[in-house]
Design a protein around this motif. Structure first.
Motif, PDB file in Angstrom:
ATOM      1  N   HIS A  65      42.073 -22.309  66.318  1.00 40.30           N
ATOM      2  CA  HIS A  65      41.320 -23.533  66.538  1.00 40.30           C
ATOM      3  C   HIS A  65      40.951 -24.164  65.198  1.00 40.30           C
ATOM      4  CE1 HIS A  65      40.704 -23.337  70.927  1.00 40.30           C
ATOM      5  NE2 HIS A  65      40.818 -22.034  70.744  1.00 40.30           N
ATOM      6  N   SER A  66      41.126 -25.455  65.113  1.00 43.22           N
ATOM      7  CA  SER A  66      40.887 -26.178  63.861  1.00 43.22           C
ATOM      8  C   SER A  66      39.582 -26.957  63.864  1.00 43.22           C
ATOM      9  CB  SER A  66      42.049 -27.138  63.587  1.00 43.22           C
ATOM     10  OG  SER A  66      42.210 -28.057  64.659  1.00 43.22           O
ATOM     11  N   ALA A  67      38.794 -26.851  64.938  1.00 38.93           N
ATOM     12  CA  ALA A  67      37.530 -27.584  65.016  1.00 38.93           C
ATOM     13  C   ALA A  67      36.563 -27.085  63.946  1.00 38.93           C
ATOM     14  CB  ALA A  67      36.907 -27.415  66.392  1.00 38.93           C
ATOM     15  N   ALA A  68      35.828 -28.004  63.363  1.00 41.24           N
ATOM     16  CA  ALA A  68      34.864 -27.642  62.321  1.00 41.24           C
ATOM     17  C   ALA A  68      33.687 -26.905  62.945  1.00 41.24           C
ATOM     18  CB  ALA A  68      34.387 -28.900  61.613  1.00 41.24           C
ATOM     19  N   PRO A  84      31.034 -12.030  70.279  1.00 38.39           N
ATOM     20  CA  PRO A  84      31.696 -13.299  70.621  1.00 38.39           C
ATOM     21  C   PRO A  84      32.828 -13.621  69.663  1.00 38.39           C
ATOM     22  CG  PRO A  84      29.548 -13.704  69.625  1.00 38.39           C
ATOM     23  CD  PRO A  84      29.635 -12.233  69.847  1.00 38.39           C
ATOM     24  N   MET A  85      33.872 -14.260  70.180  1.00 37.97           N
ATOM     25  CA  MET A  85      34.989 -14.696  69.359  1.00 37.97           C
ATOM     26  C   MET A  85      34.565 -15.938  68.557  1.00 37.97           C
ATOM     27  SD  MET A  85      37.259 -12.462  70.195  1.00 37.97           S
ATOM     28  CE  MET A  85      38.788 -13.120  69.518  1.00 37.97           C
ATOM     29  N   ILE A  86      35.254 -16.172  67.449  1.00 39.49           N
ATOM     30  CA  ILE A  86      34.950 -17.320  66.593  1.00 39.49           C
ATOM     31  C   ILE A  86      35.736 -18.526  67.105  1.00 39.49           C
ATOM     32  CG2 ILE A  86      35.002 -18.238  64.248  1.00 39.49           C
ATOM     33  CD1 ILE A  86      34.994 -15.331  63.248  1.00 39.49           C
ATOM     34  N   PRO A  87      35.074 -19.588  67.569  1.00 43.74           N
ATOM     35  CA  PRO A  87      35.788 -20.725  68.156  1.00 43.74           C
ATOM     36  C   PRO A  87      36.160 -21.822  67.161  1.00 43.74           C
ATOM     37  CG  PRO A  87      33.455 -20.981  68.527  1.00 43.74           C
ATOM     38  CD  PRO A  87      33.616 -19.690  67.760  1.00 43.74           C
ATOM     39  N   HIS A  88      35.728 -21.680  65.910  1.00 46.33           N
ATOM     40  CA  HIS A  88      35.954 -22.762  64.948  1.00 46.33           C
ATOM     41  C   HIS A  88      36.875 -22.334  63.810  1.00 46.33           C
ATOM     42  CE1 HIS A  88      33.292 -20.702  62.131  1.00 46.33           C
ATOM     43  NE2 HIS A  88      32.387 -20.607  63.091  1.00 46.33           N
ATOM     44  N   ASP A  89      37.238 -23.275  62.995  1.00 43.66           N
ATOM     45  CA  ASP A  89      38.107 -23.032  61.841  1.00 43.66           C
ATOM     46  C   ASP A  89      37.386 -22.149  60.821  1.00 43.66           C
ATOM     47  OD1 ASP A  89      40.154 -23.155  60.027  1.00 43.66           O
ATOM     48  OD2 ASP A  89      39.612 -25.130  59.257  1.00 43.66           O
ATOM     49  N   THR A  90      38.100 -21.171  60.259  1.00 47.68           N
ATOM     50  CA  THR A  90      37.498 -20.274  59.269  1.00 47.68           C
ATOM     51  C   THR A  90      38.153 -20.421  57.894  1.00 47.68           C
ATOM     52  OG1 THR A  90      39.014 -18.483  59.933  1.00 47.68           O
ATOM     53  CG2 THR A  90      36.852 -18.569  61.013  1.00 47.68           C
ATOM     54  N   ALA A 180      36.267 -12.289  65.487  1.00 51.90           N
ATOM     55  CA  ALA A 180      37.556 -12.758  64.987  1.00 51.90           C
ATOM     56  C   ALA A 180      37.880 -14.129  65.562  1.00 51.90           C
ATOM     57  CB  ALA A 180      38.663 -11.771  65.360  1.00 51.90           C
ATOM     58  N   PRO A 181      38.651 -14.937  64.819  1.00 49.62           N
ATOM     59  CA  PRO A 181      39.080 -16.240  65.366  1.00 49.62           C
ATOM     60  C   PRO A 181      39.943 -16.033  66.603  1.00 49.62           C
ATOM     61  CG  PRO A 181      39.468 -16.097  62.992  1.00 49.62           C
ATOM     62  CD  PRO A 181      39.144 -14.712  63.454  1.00 49.62           C
ATOM     63  N   GLN A 182      39.890 -16.983  67.509  1.00 49.38           N
ATOM     64  CA  GLN A 182      40.672 -16.910  68.743  1.00 49.38           C
ATOM     65  C   GLN A 182      41.914 -17.786  68.611  1.00 49.38           C
ATOM     66  OE1 GLN A 182      40.099 -15.190  72.009  1.00 49.38           O
ATOM     67  NE2 GLN A 182      42.235 -15.731  71.769  1.00 49.38           N
ATOM     68  N   ALA A 183      43.088 -17.195  68.809  1.00 46.20           N
ATOM     69  CA  ALA A 183      44.333 -17.949  68.728  1.00 46.20           C
ATOM     70  C   ALA A 183      44.457 -18.895  69.913  1.00 46.20           C
ATOM     71  CB  ALA A 183      45.527 -17.005  68.681  1.00 46.20           C
ATOM     72  N   THR A 184      45.161 -19.992  69.707  1.00 44.45           N
ATOM     73  CA  THR A 184      45.352 -20.989  70.764  1.00 44.45           C
ATOM     74  C   THR A 184      46.640 -20.762  71.537  1.00 44.45           C
ATOM     75  OG1 THR A 184      46.449 -22.500  69.212  1.00 44.45           O
ATOM     76  CG2 THR A 184      44.056 -22.728  69.473  1.00 44.45           C
ATOM     77  N   ASN A 185      47.475 -19.828  71.101  1.00 47.35           N
ATOM     78  CA  ASN A 185      48.749 -19.575  71.762  1.00 47.35           C
ATOM     79  C   ASN A 185      48.546 -19.105  73.203  1.00 47.35           C
ATOM     80  OD1 ASN A 185      48.904 -19.187  68.818  1.00 47.35           O
ATOM     81  ND2 ASN A 185      51.074 -18.883  69.188  1.00 47.35           N
ATOM     82  N   MET A 186      49.429 -19.549  74.086  1.00 46.93           N
ATOM     83  CA  MET A 186      49.395 -19.096  75.468  1.00 46.93           C
ATOM     84  C   MET A 186      49.928 -17.671  75.545  1.00 46.93           C
ATOM     85  SD  MET A 186      48.057 -21.384  77.406  1.00 46.93           S
ATOM     86  CE  MET A 186      48.606 -20.840  79.028  1.00 46.93           C
ATOM     87  N   LEU A 187      49.262 -16.826  76.304  1.00 51.43           N
ATOM     88  CA  LEU A 187      49.714 -15.461  76.469  1.00 51.43           C
ATOM     89  C   LEU A 187      50.935 -15.419  77.386  1.00 51.43           C
ATOM     90  CD1 LEU A 187      46.293 -13.647  77.023  1.00 51.43           C
ATOM     91  CD2 LEU A 187      47.641 -13.722  74.928  1.00 51.43           C
ATOM     92  N   VAL A 188      51.881 -14.547  77.048  1.00 52.16           N
ATOM     93  CA  VAL A 188      53.046 -14.379  77.909  1.00 52.16           C
ATOM     94  C   VAL A 188      52.601 -13.780  79.242  1.00 52.16           C
ATOM     95  CG1 VAL A 188      55.263 -13.205  78.170  1.00 52.16           C
ATOM     96  CG2 VAL A 188      54.581 -14.101  75.938  1.00 52.16           C
ATOM     97  N   ASP A 189      51.709 -12.817  79.165  1.00 54.65           N
ATOM     98  CA  ASP A 189      51.138 -12.201  80.364  1.00 54.65           C
ATOM     99  C   ASP A 189      49.649 -12.524  80.362  1.00 54.65           C
ATOM    100  OD1 ASP A 189      50.724 -10.760  82.619  1.00 54.65           O
ATOM    101  OD2 ASP A 189      50.951  -8.794  81.696  1.00 54.65           O
ATOM    102  N   GLN A 190      49.221 -13.385  81.268  1.00 58.21           N
ATOM    103  CA  GLN A 190      47.845 -13.861  81.273  1.00 58.21           C
ATOM    104  C   GLN A 190      46.861 -12.742  81.641  1.00 58.21           C
ATOM    105  OE1 GLN A 190      46.856 -16.990  80.301  1.00 58.21           O
ATOM    106  NE2 GLN A 190      48.993 -17.134  79.697  1.00 58.21           N
ATOM    107  N   ASN A 191      45.692 -12.796  81.027  1.00 54.65           N
ATOM    108  CA  ASN A 191      44.649 -11.808  81.282  1.00 54.65           C
ATOM    109  C   ASN A 191      43.928 -12.146  82.587  1.00 54.65           C
ATOM    110  OD1 ASN A 191      42.654  -9.910  81.169  1.00 54.65           O
ATOM    111  ND2 ASN A 191      41.548 -10.826  79.450  1.00 54.65           N
ATOM    112  N   SER A 192      43.897 -11.213  83.522  1.00 55.12           N
ATOM    113  CA  SER A 192      43.268 -11.447  84.824  1.00 55.12           C
ATOM    114  C   SER A 192      41.902 -10.780  84.929  1.00 55.12           C
ATOM    115  CB  SER A 192      44.175 -10.939  85.952  1.00 55.12           C
ATOM    116  OG  SER A 192      44.408  -9.546  85.812  1.00 55.12           O
TER     117      SER A 192
END
Length: 221
Positions: A65-68, A84-90, A180-192
Motif C-alpha cells: 500500500h502506498s497511502a501516506a 495489527p498489519m501496517i496499512p500505509h507506506d513505510t 509488517a506491511p500488507q501486500a496488495t497482491n491477490m492471493l492464489v488461494d483466498q483465506n477463508s
C-alpha cells in the motif's frame, strides 16, 4: 452286458459334465480393474508448469500500500489482540534502529489520537522478565534457582510497568518484529478464516488497558 456298461459310462460322463458346467456358472466374473487417473506434475502447484526451477518462471512483483500514514484504512486484526498489519507506506521508515524509530512519532499514546493512529498498548511499556542470572545450567533469581512449577510461577514473575507510557520496553522496540506491511497482491488461494473477537472492539483495538490491567485481559486468561 457291454451295451449296459457303455450306457452307464455315458450317463456318468454326462452327469460330470453337468456338474462341471453348474460349478462354472456359479463362479463370479472377475471385477474390472479401475485405472486411477494420473496427476500431471503441472497440477501439483499454482504455477501450472512441470519445471518449478525454470528461470523464466517469475512470480508476480509484490506491491504494498502506498497511502501516506494517517490517510490509510486500518486492517482488521487477524484475531483478538493480534499485532495489527501496517496499512500505509513505510518507505524511508525501515529498518528500525535504536536511534531511528519513526513509528513512535505517531503511535505513542499521547500522539496517536491527534494523528489518527493506533496507540501503542500498555503491554509494550511493560517488562515481564524477572532479573535473573545464569550459573552453569541453572537460572538464578536473587541467588535462588528459578523452578518452573505452578506453585512458584507467581513468585518468579516480575512485572514492571511504565505507567506514564513514555518509554517502550526494550524488548518491544523493534516494531517490525510483529507488525509488517500488507501486500496488495491477490492471493492464489483466498483465506477463508473468520475471527471471533472476545472484545466488542477487538477488530481494531487491543484489550490490554491500564483500567483492567492483569484482571480481565482476554489473551491472558
Amino acid at each position: 452286458m457291454k451295451i449296459l456298461t457303455k450306457i452307464t459310462i455315458g450317463f456318468t460322463t454326462a452327469a460330470l459334465l453337468l456338474v462341471g458346467c453348474n460349478n462354472n456358472a456359479q463362479v463370479k466374473p472377475q471385477e474390472k480393474t479401475q485405472v486411477k487417473p494420473i496427476i500431471d506434475e503441472s497440477q501439483l502447484g499454482y504455477r501450472g508448469t512441470t519445471d518449478l526451477l525454470k528461470e523464466d518462471v517469475v512470480p508476480p512483483k509484490v506491491e504494498y500500500h502506498s497511502a501516506a500514514p494517517g490517510t490509510s484504512k486500518k486492517f482488521k486484526r487477524a484475531y483478538q489482540d493480534a499485532p495489527p498489519m501496517i496499512p500505509h507506506d513505510t518507505t524511508g521508515m525501515l529498518p528500525i534502529t535504536k536511534d531511528n524509530n519513526q513509528c513512535l512519532m505517531c503511535h505513542m499514546p499521547d500522539m496517536a489520537p491527534s494523528m489518527g493512529a493506533t496507540p501503542i498498548p500498555v503491554s509494550h511499556f511493560t517488562n515481564f522478565r524477572p532479573h535473573t542470572s545464569v550459573k552453569g545450567d541453572k537460572i538464578l533469581k536473587n541467588g535462588k534457582v528459578v523452578k518452573n512449577t505452578s506453585s512458584e510461577t507467581q513468585e518468579n514473575v516480575s512485572i514492571k510497568v511504565d505507567k506514564d507510557e513514555k518509554h517502550l520496553y526494550a524488548g518491544r522496540f523493534n516494531c517490525t518484529q510483529c507488525h509488517a506491511p500488507q501486500a496488495t497482491n491477490m492471493l492464489v488461494d483466498q483465506n477463508s478464516f473468520r475471527p471471533v473477537y472476545t472484545d466488542p472492539n477487538g477488530a481494531s483495538k487491543s484489550s490490554w488497558d491500564q483500567s483492567k490491567w492483569m484482571k480481565n485481559i482476554d489473551t491472558a486468561k
